[in-house]
Every structure is written in C-alpha cells, then in structure tokens.
Motif scaffolding. Structure first.
Motif, PDB file in Angstrom:
ATOM      1  N   UNK A  55     -32.584 -45.368 -19.138  1.00 15.56           N
ATOM      2  CA  UNK A  55     -32.180 -44.053 -19.631  1.00 15.56           C
ATOM      3  C   UNK A  55     -32.716 -43.788 -21.025  1.00 15.56           C
ATOM      4  N   UNK A  56     -32.801 -44.833 -21.826  1.00 13.13           N
ATOM      5  CA  UNK A  56     -33.323 -44.705 -23.187  1.00 13.13           C
ATOM      6  C   UNK A  56     -34.837 -44.517 -23.181  1.00 13.13           C
ATOM      7  N   UNK A  57     -35.540 -45.268 -22.331  1.00 16.01           N
ATOM      8  CA  UNK A  57     -37.006 -45.209 -22.320  1.00 16.01           C
ATOM      9  C   UNK A  57     -37.557 -44.041 -21.510  1.00 16.01           C
ATOM     10  N   UNK A  58     -36.747 -43.497 -20.633  1.00 13.64           N
ATOM     11  CA  UNK A  58     -37.165 -42.392 -19.741  1.00 13.64           C
ATOM     12  C   UNK A  58     -38.234 -42.836 -18.744  1.00 13.64           C
ATOM     13  N   UNK A  59     -38.205 -44.109 -18.369  1.00 14.87           N
ATOM     14  CA  UNK A  59     -39.141 -44.634 -17.381  1.00 14.87           C
ATOM     15  C   UNK A  59     -38.378 -45.010 -16.116  1.00 14.87           C
ATOM     16  N   UNK A  60     -39.025 -44.850 -14.975  1.00 17.76           N
ATOM     17  CA  UNK A  60     -38.407 -45.259 -13.709  1.00 17.76           C
ATOM     18  C   UNK A  60     -38.916 -46.623 -13.245  1.00 17.76           C
ATOM     19  N   UNK A  61     -39.791 -47.242 -14.028  1.00 19.51           N
ATOM     20  CA  UNK A  61     -40.309 -48.576 -13.681  1.00 19.51           C
ATOM     21  C   UNK A  61     -39.183 -49.598 -13.801  1.00 19.51           C
ATOM     22  N   UNK A  86     -38.491 -55.701 -20.937  1.00 18.45           N
ATOM     23  CA  UNK A  86     -39.674 -54.845 -21.044  1.00 18.45           C
ATOM     24  C   UNK A  86     -39.747 -53.918 -19.835  1.00 18.45           C
ATOM     25  N   UNK A  87     -40.447 -52.824 -20.068  1.00 14.90           N
ATOM     26  CA  UNK A  87     -40.574 -51.819 -19.021  1.00 14.90           C
ATOM     27  C   UNK A  87     -41.910 -51.111 -19.168  1.00 14.90           C
ATOM     28  N   UNK A  88     -42.573 -50.900 -18.056  1.00 11.96           N
ATOM     29  CA  UNK A  88     -43.857 -50.189 -18.041  1.00 11.96           C
ATOM     30  C   UNK A  88     -43.621 -48.691 -17.902  1.00 11.96           C
ATOM     31  N   UNK A  97     -48.585 -43.023 -21.480  1.00 14.43           N
ATOM     32  CA  UNK A  97     -47.641 -44.026 -20.983  1.00 14.43           C
ATOM     33  C   UNK A  97     -47.965 -45.366 -21.619  1.00 14.43           C
ATOM     34  N   UNK A  98     -46.929 -46.144 -21.928  1.00 21.23           N
ATOM     35  CA  UNK A  98     -47.123 -47.460 -22.537  1.00 21.23           C
ATOM     36  C   UNK A  98     -46.047 -48.404 -22.046  1.00 21.23           C
ATOM     37  N   UNK A  99     -46.206 -49.675 -22.366  1.00 24.45           N
ATOM     38  CA  UNK A  99     -45.155 -50.650 -22.075  1.00 24.45           C
ATOM     39  C   UNK A  99     -44.281 -50.770 -23.322  1.00 24.45           C
TER      40      UNK A  99
END
Length: 138
Positions: A55-61, A86-88, A97-99
């Motif tokens: 939720x903080x990173x806004x990534x679905x990975x 970590x999250x991609x 997009x970044x990790x």
C-alpha cells in the motif's frame, strides 16, 4: 531446438517461482533463519505487513523477504539478523518503475525474546518497574 530450450527454461523459472516459501509475518522468517543452514531464508511475504508495504509503495508485485544472520550471540539460539523487504515495479515520481528495498537489523532468540547478552538487567528492571521511565509521564 531453440523453442525447446526456451520452453524448458520458462518451465524451470515458473516452477521455482511457484516453489518460493511464503511467510505470513516477518517474525516467522526471522525465527526460521535462526536455525537455517547458512543462516539465511528467503521467500514471499504475505499478510498484513506485506499489504501495508504494498500500500505504501503502490506496487502490486510480491513483497520479497530475505533474512540473513549477521552474528551469533553467546546465548544459545540468539542471533543478530538483517531483514530485507523488497518489491519490484514501484512507481517513481517521474513515472518510471524501480525496485524498492528496506533493510533493518534485529537481535532475536529462538523463543522470540531479545538476547540478554550485554544488557544490564538491573537497569532494565528499574526502568520497567515502579519509579522507572513511565513514572515521569503521570
């Protein structure tokens, strides 16, 4: 022949991704790392902590977790651990997009408590007992 090699590679990559260990809390991974061969575990983090991270990173990975042993204490079953989440595919302000990764260290024993090595237990007892730090807030 090339198609066959690509298909085999894709099948191996897919099966190893599916075989990743799932942890439902960082603590579960940390406790496993204490006794793991080589002092290291890794996998996919699920549950409330992973949901908050995503939720903080806004990534679905998937949120990946890796716990490694930094050092062992003299106290049996107690270690200094490094925890890496970590999250991609994390979006940046400029739209790329970044990790994203977050590391933190923790001292932990097999029973879930912190090691007592190096602690002044008398001072800890005073701080937690009456007349300690909390009294100043009354």
């Amino acid at each position: 022949m090339v198609r066959c090699a690509v298909a085999i590679f894709c099948a191996i990559a897919s099966s190893s991704a599916m075989a990743a260990t799932e942890y439902w809390s960082p603590k579960a991974a940390m406790l496993e790392a204490i006794d793991a061969p080589g002092g290291r575990v890794s996998g996919i983090l699920r549950g409330p902590v992973a949901d908050q991270f995503a939720g903080t990173t806004k990534s679905t990975a998937p949120v990946e977790i890796e716990v490694t042993t930094i050092t062992s204490f003299k106290q049996e079953g107690c270690k200094r651990l490094n925890v890496r989440l970590k999250q991609a595919n994390v979006p940046t302000k400029d739209g790329r997009m970044t990790e994203f990764g977050l590391d933190y260290g923790i001292n932990l024993c097999r029973d879930g408590s912190p090691p007592t090595e190096g602690m002044d237990l008398e001072k800890v007892g005073k701080a937690l007992g009456s007349g300690g730090v909390a009294e100043g807030y009354r």
